[in-house]
Write a protein that holds these residues in place. Structure first.
Motif, PDB file in Angstrom:
ATOM      1  N   LEU A   5       0.811  -1.209   0.000  1.00 57.64           N
ATOM      2  CA  LEU A   5       0.000   0.000   0.000  1.00 57.64           C
ATOM      3  C   LEU A   5       0.847   1.263   0.000  1.00 57.64           C
ATOM      4  O   LEU A   5       0.451   2.289  -0.544  1.00 57.64           O
ATOM      5  N   ASP A   6       2.031   1.209   0.593  1.00 57.38           N
ATOM      6  CA  ASP A   6       2.864   2.412   0.671  1.00 57.38           C
ATOM      7  C   ASP A   6       3.700   2.626  -0.577  1.00 57.38           C
ATOM      8  O   ASP A   6       3.982   3.766  -0.957  1.00 57.38           O
ATOM      9  N   ASP A   7       4.061   1.549  -1.251  1.00 56.98           N
ATOM     10  CA  ASP A   7       5.021   1.669  -2.353  1.00 56.98           C
ATOM     11  C   ASP A   7       4.416   1.526  -3.745  1.00 56.98           C
ATOM     12  O   ASP A   7       5.054   1.911  -4.722  1.00 56.98           O
ATOM     13  N   CYS A   8       3.212   0.966  -3.877  1.00 57.69           N
ATOM     14  CA  CYS A   8       2.629   0.715  -5.200  1.00 57.69           C
ATOM     15  C   CYS A   8       1.621   1.803  -5.562  1.00 57.69           C
ATOM     16  O   CYS A   8       0.695   2.082  -4.798  1.00 57.69           O
ATOM     17  N   THR A   9       1.813   2.420  -6.720  1.00 55.56           N
ATOM     18  CA  THR A   9       0.890   3.436  -7.224  1.00 55.56           C
ATOM     19  C   THR A   9       0.460   3.047  -8.633  1.00 55.56           C
ATOM     20  O   THR A   9       1.275   2.627  -9.446  1.00 55.56           O
ATOM     21  N   VAL A  10      -0.842   3.188  -8.918  1.00 56.77           N
ATOM     22  CA  VAL A  10      -1.390   2.873 -10.239  1.00 56.77           C
ATOM     23  C   VAL A  10      -1.675   4.173 -10.974  1.00 56.77           C
ATOM     24  O   VAL A  10      -2.374   5.054 -10.460  1.00 56.77           O
ATOM     25  N   ALA A  41     -13.318  -2.147  -9.768  1.00 55.07           N
ATOM     26  CA  ALA A  41     -12.949  -3.516  -9.387  1.00 55.07           C
ATOM     27  C   ALA A  41     -11.491  -3.580  -8.953  1.00 55.07           C
ATOM     28  O   ALA A  41     -11.144  -4.264  -7.976  1.00 55.07           O
ATOM     29  N   ILE A  42     -10.613  -2.850  -9.644  1.00 56.77           N
ATOM     30  CA  ILE A  42      -9.190  -2.851  -9.313  1.00 56.77           C
ATOM     31  C   ILE A  42      -8.939  -2.173  -7.976  1.00 56.77           C
ATOM     32  O   ILE A  42      -8.181  -2.668  -7.135  1.00 56.77           O
ATOM     33  N   LYS A  43      -9.587  -1.033  -7.737  1.00 52.77           N
ATOM     34  CA  LYS A  43      -9.411  -0.318  -6.469  1.00 52.77           C
ATOM     35  C   LYS A  43      -9.902  -1.159  -5.297  1.00 52.77           C
ATOM     36  O   LYS A  43      -9.263  -1.221  -4.239  1.00 52.77           O
ATOM     37  N   THR A  44     -11.062  -1.798  -5.484  1.00 55.12           N
ATOM     38  CA  THR A  44     -11.636  -2.609  -4.409  1.00 55.12           C
ATOM     39  C   THR A  44     -10.753  -3.801  -4.077  1.00 55.12           C
ATOM     40  O   THR A  44     -10.549  -4.142  -2.903  1.00 55.12           O
ATOM     41  N   SER A  45     -10.202  -4.442  -5.090  1.00 52.19           N
ATOM     42  CA  SER A  45      -9.419  -5.662  -4.883  1.00 52.19           C
ATOM     43  C   SER A  45      -8.009  -5.388  -4.377  1.00 52.19           C
ATOM     44  O   SER A  45      -7.455  -6.197  -3.622  1.00 52.19           O
ATOM     45  N   THR A  46      -7.404  -4.265  -4.797  1.00 51.89           N
ATOM     46  CA  THR A  46      -6.010  -4.005  -4.436  1.00 51.89           C
ATOM     47  C   THR A  46      -5.848  -2.966  -3.324  1.00 51.89           C
ATOM     48  O   THR A  46      -4.921  -3.047  -2.527  1.00 51.89           O
ATOM     49  N   GLY A  47      -6.724  -1.973  -3.296  1.00 55.50           N
ATOM     50  CA  GLY A  47      -6.582  -0.890  -2.325  1.00 55.50           C
ATOM     51  C   GLY A  47      -5.529   0.130  -2.720  1.00 55.50           C
ATOM     52  O   GLY A  47      -5.288   1.095  -1.992  1.00 55.50           O
ATOM     53  N   PHE A  48      -4.899  -0.046  -3.893  1.00 55.09           N
ATOM     54  CA  PHE A  48      -3.841   0.869  -4.325  1.00 55.09           C
ATOM     55  C   PHE A  48      -4.444   2.170  -4.864  1.00 55.09           C
ATOM     56  O   PHE A  48      -5.487   2.157  -5.515  1.00 55.09           O
ATOM     57  N   PRO A  49      -3.786   3.309  -4.620  1.00 56.59           N
ATOM     58  CA  PRO A  49      -4.282   4.580  -5.166  1.00 56.59           C
ATOM     59  C   PRO A  49      -4.125   4.616  -6.677  1.00 56.59           C
ATOM     60  O   PRO A  49      -3.195   4.026  -7.238  1.00 56.59           O
ATOM     61  N   VAL A  50      -5.080   5.269  -7.357  1.00 54.84           N
ATOM     62  CA  VAL A  50      -5.029   5.422  -8.817  1.00 54.84           C
ATOM     63  C   VAL A  50      -4.921   6.895  -9.146  1.00 54.84           C
ATOM     64  O   VAL A  50      -5.723   7.716  -8.695  1.00 54.84           O
ATOM     65  N   ILE A  51      -3.910   7.237  -9.930  1.00 48.00           N
ATOM     66  CA  ILE A  51      -3.636   8.621 -10.314  1.00 48.00           C
ATOM     67  C   ILE A  51      -3.814   8.769 -11.813  1.00 48.00           C
ATOM     68  O   ILE A  51      -3.349   7.935 -12.588  1.00 48.00           O
TER      69      ILE A  51
END
Length: 278
Positions: free
Chosen positions: A77-82, A263-273
Motif C-alpha cells: 500500500l505504501d510503495d505501489c501506485t497505479v 474492481a481494481i481499487k476494491t481488490s487491491t486498495g492501491f491509489p489510482v492517479i
C-alpha cells in the motif's frame, strides 16, 4: 640470533587477491561489487548471484484479474501506485502500476512495473471500426446479417427479427432503382424500388430511423452495454448508400472503464492517479 621465518610470497598474493575479489555489499538491496586493484575497473556482479539483489522488471497484462493478481502479489500500500491513462473519445484505457514507487518516507527505484492494456471485445472493435463508414446497399445488408446477434431488444426500437427483415429487403432490392421515398409518421423511411417503369415490378422497403446494439467493451467482459445508433442513407442516381452513426460511444466506453477501475481499487486498495509515470 633472530629466527628467520620463510615467507610464502605466492600464498600471500593469493590471500590478498581473494580479499580484493570478495563480493561486497553496502546495504540490503544494494547491487554487490568487487574491489579491483589500481589500474583496473570495478564491475557489478549481480548476474553471478543466486538471485537478484531486488525486484525489477516490466510485465504487460491484458485482463483485469491478471493485473490485480500481479500487483497484489508484489506491491504494498505504501510503495505501489497505479497510473491511469484514459481517453474515452478514442477508446484508450491503459494502466501502469509502479510496484516500487516512492513511498511516504523513502525514495524507491521505480523500475518494477506492471502495465494493463485491456484487449477490446471483438464486437466493440467491429462496430467502432464501421461507425460512419458509408456502404453500398448490398454491403450494408451483409454487415447487418453478420452482426445480427448484437442487436438489442429495447422498447421502442426494432428487434433483431425486424432488422433481419430489413437486411433481406436490402439484398432483394440492391439491383433496383429507387422510385420514391416517404418519411413515415412513426419514424423511418419507406422506399419504393422499381426494375422498370412497370408498376408490377415495384416493391417497398421500410428503413428504420434508429436501432440499438448491445456489446461488451473489453474482451472477456460479461457486460453488454446498450448503444443507440442512427441509420443514415444517401440517394444518388436511383441508388442508395447506407451507414450508421453510434450515439456517444465515448460515454459507454467511460462507463466500462469506471467499472474496471472500481474492481481494481476494491481488490487491491492501491491509489489510482490520472496520468503516466515518467
Amino acid at each position: 640470533m633472530y629466527e628467520v621465518t620463510e615467507i610464502n610470497n605466492a600464498d600471500t598474493i593469493l590471500r590478498a587477491g581473494a580479499s580484493l575479489g570478495e563480493v561486497r555489499h553496502l546495504e540490503d538491496g544494494a547491487i554487490p561489487f568487487i574491489v579491483i586493484p589500481e589500474g583496473y575497473t570495478a564491475q557489478e556482479v549481480e548476474q553471478y548471484l543466486d538471485q537478484p539483489a531486488r525486484k525489477r522488471g516490466s510485465v504487460v497484462t491484458t485482463d483485469t484479474d491478471s493485473f490485480i493478481f500481479y500487483t497484489k502479489k508484489h506491491g504494498s500500500l505504501d510503495d505501489c501506485t497505479v497510473y491511469a491513462e484514459i481517453n474515452s473519445e478514442h477508446s484508450v484505457f491503459n494502466l501502469v502500476a509502479v510496484i516500487n514507487d516512492h513511498g511516504a518516507d523513502k525514495a524507491q527505484w521505480r523500475d518494477h512495473r506492471c502495465t494493463f492494456k485491456p484487449k477490446q471485445a471483438v464486437e466493440w472493435a467491429r462496430w467502432m471500426g464501421k461507425n460512419k463508414a458509408v456502404m453500398s446497399q448490398a454491403d450494408f445488408a451483409t454487415w447487418l446479417e453478420d452482426n445480427l446477434p448484437d442487436i438489442a431488444s429495447v422498447a421502442g426500437m426494432p428487434t433483431g427479427t425486424e432488422i433481419l427483415t430489413m437486411a433481406l429487403a436490402f439484398e432483394a432490392n440492391s439491383d433496383k432503382r429507387v422510385k420514391s421515398r416517404i418519411n413515415l409518421q412513426n419514424g423511418g423511411v419507406q422506399f419504393e424500388f422499381v426494375e422498370d417503369e412497370n408498376k408490377d415490378t415495384r416493391t417497398t422497403m421500410k428503413v428504420f430511423e434508429r436501432f440499438t446494439i448491445g456489446v461488451p467493451v473489453f474482451d472477456g467482459s460479461a457486460n453488454a452495454y446498450p448503444i443507440e445508433a442512427r441509420l443514415k442513407y444517401r440517394e444518388k442516381d436511383g441508388k442508395v448508400n447506407f451507414w450508421f452513426e453510434l450515439i456517444r460511444p465515448d460515454r459507454v466506453f467511460k462507463t466500462a472503464v469506471m467499472e474496471e477501475l472500481a474492481a481494481i481499487k476494491t481488490s487491491t486498495g492501491f491509489p489510482v492517479i490520472s496520468g503516466k509515470p515518467e
